[in-house]
Motif scaffolding. Structure first.
Motif, PDB file in Angstrom:
ATOM      1  N   TYR A 136       1.014  -1.050   0.164  1.00 23.67           N
ATOM      2  CA  TYR A 136       0.380   0.315   0.365  1.00 23.67           C
ATOM      3  C   TYR A 136       0.689   1.379   0.103  1.00 23.67           C
ATOM      4  O   TYR A 136       1.550   1.377   0.825  1.00 23.67           O
ATOM      5  CB  TYR A 136      -0.829   0.348   0.833  1.00 23.67           C
ATOM      6  CG  TYR A 136      -2.065  -1.077   1.818  1.00 23.67           C
ATOM      7  CD1 TYR A 136      -3.073  -0.769   0.374  1.00 23.67           C
ATOM      8  CD2 TYR A 136      -1.926  -2.388   2.122  1.00 23.67           C
ATOM      9  CE1 TYR A 136      -4.085  -1.944  -0.236  1.00 23.67           C
ATOM     10  CE2 TYR A 136      -2.537  -2.765   2.527  1.00 23.67           C
ATOM     11  CZ  TYR A 136      -4.119  -2.897   1.699  1.00 23.67           C
ATOM     12  OH  TYR A 136      -4.963  -3.837   0.918  1.00 23.67           O
ATOM     13  N   ARG A 146      -7.654  -0.965   3.463  1.00 26.78           N
ATOM     14  CA  ARG A 146      -8.463  -1.907   3.108  1.00 26.78           C
ATOM     15  C   ARG A 146      -7.635  -2.338   1.993  1.00 26.78           C
ATOM     16  O   ARG A 146      -6.826  -1.721   0.563  1.00 26.78           O
ATOM     17  CB  ARG A 146      -9.883  -1.131   3.083  1.00 26.78           C
ATOM     18  CG  ARG A 146     -10.036  -0.989   4.536  1.00 26.78           C
ATOM     19  CD  ARG A 146     -11.625  -0.328   4.342  1.00 26.78           C
ATOM     20  NE  ARG A 146     -12.681   0.317   4.912  1.00 26.78           N
ATOM     21  CZ  ARG A 146     -13.522   0.262   5.654  1.00 26.78           C
ATOM     22  NH1 ARG A 146     -14.550  -0.017   4.119  1.00 26.78           N
ATOM     23  NH2 ARG A 146     -13.897  -0.468   6.748  1.00 26.78           N
ATOM     24  N   GLU A 147      -8.371  -3.090   0.651  1.00 26.41           N
ATOM     25  CA  GLU A 147      -8.230  -3.690  -0.526  1.00 26.41           C
ATOM     26  C   GLU A 147      -8.173  -2.856  -1.511  1.00 26.41           C
ATOM     27  O   GLU A 147      -7.635  -3.261  -2.194  1.00 26.41           O
ATOM     28  CB  GLU A 147      -8.823  -5.172  -0.428  1.00 26.41           C
ATOM     29  CG  GLU A 147      -8.298  -6.286   0.581  1.00 26.41           C
ATOM     30  CD  GLU A 147      -8.593  -6.188   1.736  1.00 26.41           C
ATOM     31  OE1 GLU A 147      -8.642  -7.483   2.586  1.00 26.41           O
ATOM     32  OE2 GLU A 147     -10.103  -4.956   2.051  1.00 26.41           O
ATOM     33  N   THR A 148      -9.164  -2.006  -1.411  1.00 29.32           N
ATOM     34  CA  THR A 148      -9.354  -0.768  -2.141  1.00 29.32           C
ATOM     35  C   THR A 148      -8.362   0.705  -2.029  1.00 29.32           C
ATOM     36  O   THR A 148      -8.578   1.755  -3.461  1.00 29.32           O
ATOM     37  CB  THR A 148     -10.460  -0.428  -2.277  1.00 29.32           C
ATOM     38  OG1 THR A 148     -11.169  -0.322  -1.371  1.00 29.32           O
ATOM     39  CG2 THR A 148     -11.878  -1.427  -2.583  1.00 29.32           C
ATOM     40  N   ASP A 149      -7.383   0.292  -1.499  1.00 30.89           N
ATOM     41  CA  ASP A 149      -6.723   1.482  -1.192  1.00 30.89           C
ATOM     42  C   ASP A 149      -5.593   1.422  -2.272  1.00 30.89           C
ATOM     43  O   ASP A 149      -5.275   0.556  -2.914  1.00 30.89           O
ATOM     44  CB  ASP A 149      -5.923   1.558  -0.066  1.00 30.89           C
ATOM     45  CG  ASP A 149      -7.255   2.366   1.493  1.00 30.89           C
ATOM     46  OD1 ASP A 149      -8.184   3.100   0.904  1.00 30.89           O
ATOM     47  OD2 ASP A 149      -7.080   1.714   2.288  1.00 30.89           O
ATOM     48  N   ASP A 257      -9.397 -12.081  -5.942  1.00 34.41           N
ATOM     49  CA  ASP A 257      -8.932 -10.965  -5.815  1.00 34.41           C
ATOM     50  C   ASP A 257      -8.344 -11.033  -4.425  1.00 34.41           C
ATOM     51  O   ASP A 257      -7.476 -12.075  -4.396  1.00 34.41           O
ATOM     52  CB  ASP A 257     -10.738 -10.352  -5.013  1.00 34.41           C
ATOM     53  CG  ASP A 257     -11.408  -8.702  -5.143  1.00 34.41           C
ATOM     54  OD1 ASP A 257     -10.088  -8.537  -5.549  1.00 34.41           O
ATOM     55  OD2 ASP A 257     -12.235  -8.381  -4.795  1.00 34.41           O
ATOM     56  N   LYS A 308     -12.972  -7.278   5.531  1.00 32.44           N
ATOM     57  CA  LYS A 308     -13.589  -8.945   4.004  1.00 32.44           C
ATOM     58  C   LYS A 308     -12.860  -9.951   4.275  1.00 32.44           C
ATOM     59  O   LYS A 308     -13.767 -10.358   4.569  1.00 32.44           O
ATOM     60  CB  LYS A 308     -12.474  -7.944   2.944  1.00 32.44           C
ATOM     61  CG  LYS A 308     -12.471  -8.720   1.772  1.00 32.44           C
ATOM     62  CD  LYS A 308     -11.838  -7.993   0.775  1.00 32.44           C
ATOM     63  CE  LYS A 308     -11.906  -9.258  -1.301  1.00 32.44           C
ATOM     64  NZ  LYS A 308     -11.315  -8.698  -1.679  1.00 32.44           N
TER      65      LYS A 308
END
Length: 340
Positions: A136, A146-149, A257, A308
Motif C-alpha cells: 500500500y 483496505r484492499e481498495t486503497d 481478488d 473483508k
C-alpha cells in the motif's frame, strides 16, 4: 479444519524452504496434501525446513531461481499441481536498499514467471500469491488500509510488492479467468513464530542477541506494525485457496481478488512493545538500546483493515500479540534445549 479440502490435492509451494513457506508446506502435508516445492536454497542455518526434515515429506523438492522462467515452467509442469501458493521473494526492506535490482527482479519477474508457468499447466485450478501489507501507498494513517486503497511504496521492497499486485491483477483478467484459473493475492502483516532465523527481522535479531548475551540495538523502536503469529495468515491463505478451488464455477462469489490478513487493531504495536515482552519472557540478562546511527526510511505506522476476510471468509485471528510472542519465545527456547 478445512473439511479434508486438501487431502489428496497436489499443491505447489514456491519459497517452501523459507520461514512461512516451510510452515505452510508442513501444514499441507499434515492435511494429506501431495506437496511440491520450488526454492533457490534453504535460506538460513539453522532453518525451520531442516529442523522438521521437511524435504523427506515432499513429493518434489526442487532447487531453482525464481527468476529462471524455464526452470519454473519445467518444475510446475512436472508436478502438475491443482493449487499453487507463491511465497518465494526477496522479502527484506533493508536488503532492498542494498540490492534494489535483485529485489525488483525476484519479486516482479519471479511473479511473472510463476504466472507463465500456471498458464502452461492446465491442471491448475487456484493460485494464491502472497504479497505484503507494504504494497500500500503508506500515508502514515492511523487506521488500517483496505484492499481498495492505493498501491505504492517508498522503499524498493514495498514498491516491488505494489508492482506484483498489478502484475497479478493483469494476469487474472487478461489470461487466467478465461483459462478457468482463480487467482487471489494475500497481504499479511508482520509475521512472527518459531523457526525464523532471518537476519534483519526483529524477533530473530532480538533472540540471537539475547542468546549471545549482547544488547539488542533497535533501529525504529516507535514503529508500529500489525504483529501476528505465522499460523494466522497461513490459515487465511488456506481458507482462501479452498474457496478458489472448490467454488471456481461461482464467479459472483469473487474470491479471485485481493485480501488482507492481519491481527486485530489492538495488536498493532510498537517495536519497543514487542521487544519489552520478549525481554520479560527471556529473563534478567535481556537488554536493548536504540541505535544512534542513521537509518534508511521505513514506514512508521502500518495497519491493516481485515473486515473483508472476517465477513466473507469467516477468518479471524485466534491468538493476540501477547500470545504470539509467548508462543514464539517458547518454540525457540524449546529448540535451544533440543526439544523442538
Amino acid at each position: 479444519m478445512f473439511a479434508n479440502a486438501y487431502k489428496g490435492r497436489r499443491v505447489f509451494v514456491t519459497g517452501h524452504t523459507g520461514f512461512k513457506g516451510s510452515w505452510l508446506a508442513a501444514w499441507l502435508t499434515q492435511m494429506g496434501a501431495v506437496v511440491g516445492g520450488f526454492s533457490d536454497c534453504v535460506p538460513t542455518t539453522p532453518s525451520h525446513f531442516d529442523a522438521m526434515n521437511l524435504g523427506a515429506h515432499l513429493e518434489a523438492d526442487v532447487r531453482g531461481d525464481i527468476r529462471d522462467r524455464e526452470a519454473m515452467v519445467k518444475a510446475m509442469r512436472q508436478f502438475r499441481p491443482d493449487v499453487v501458493f507463491h511465497l518465494a521473494a526477496q522479502a527484506l526492506v533493508r536488503k532492498s536498499y542494498e540490492d534494489p535490482a535483485l529485489t525488483f527482479e525476484a519479486n516482479m519477474m519471479g511473479t511473472l514467471n510463476v504466472l507463465e508457468a500456471v498458464r502452461a499447466c492446465p491442471e491448475v485450478q487456484a493460485v494464491v500469491m502472497i504479497t505484503s501489507d507494504k504494497c500500500y501507498r503508506n500515508d502514515e494513517l492511523v487506521w488500517g488500509y483496505r484492499e481498495t486503497d492505493a498501491l505504492g511504496g517508498h522503499d524498493p521492497y514495498s514498491a516491488s510488492k505494489g508492482c506484483t499486485e498489478l502484475i497479478a491483477a493483469s494476469y487474472r483478467h487478461a489470461f487466467l479467468a478465461g483459462q478457468g484459473v482463480a487467482l487471489a493475492t494475500a497481504r499479511a502483516g508482520n509475521v512472527i513464530g518459531g523457526g525464523d532465523w532471518t537476519a534483519t527481522r526483529l524477533v530473530p535479531d532480538v533472540l540471537a542477541a539475547f542468546a549471545a548475551g549482547e544488547p539488542v540495538l533497535l533501529r525504529n523502536p516507535g514503529a508500529i506494525r500489525p504483529w501476528q503469529h505465522v499460523l494466522e495468515p497461513l490459515a487465511g491463505y488456506l481458507a482462501l485457496a479452498q474457496r478458489l478451488a472448490t467454488e471456481i464455477d461461482t464467479p459472483s462469489a469473487s474470491w479471485a481478488d485481493a485480501w488482507n490478513f492481519g491481527p486485530d487493531a489492538r495488536d498493532a504495536r510498537s517495536v519497543a512493545w514487542v521487544v519489552e515482552r520478549l525481554a520479560r519472557g527471556w529473563g534478567p540478562d535481556a537488554r536493548w538500546a536504540v541505535a544512534d546511527t542513521p537509518q534508511v526510511h521505513e514506514a512508521h505506522t502500518l495497519k491493516l483493515d481485515c473486515s473483508k476476510a472476517h465477513s466473507r471468509l469467516g477468518w479471524h485471528p485466534r491468538w493476540d500479540a501477547e500470545t504470539a510472542i509467548a508462543r514464539t519465545l517458547a518454540w525457540h527456547q524449546a529448540w535451544r534445549g533440543g526439544g523442538a
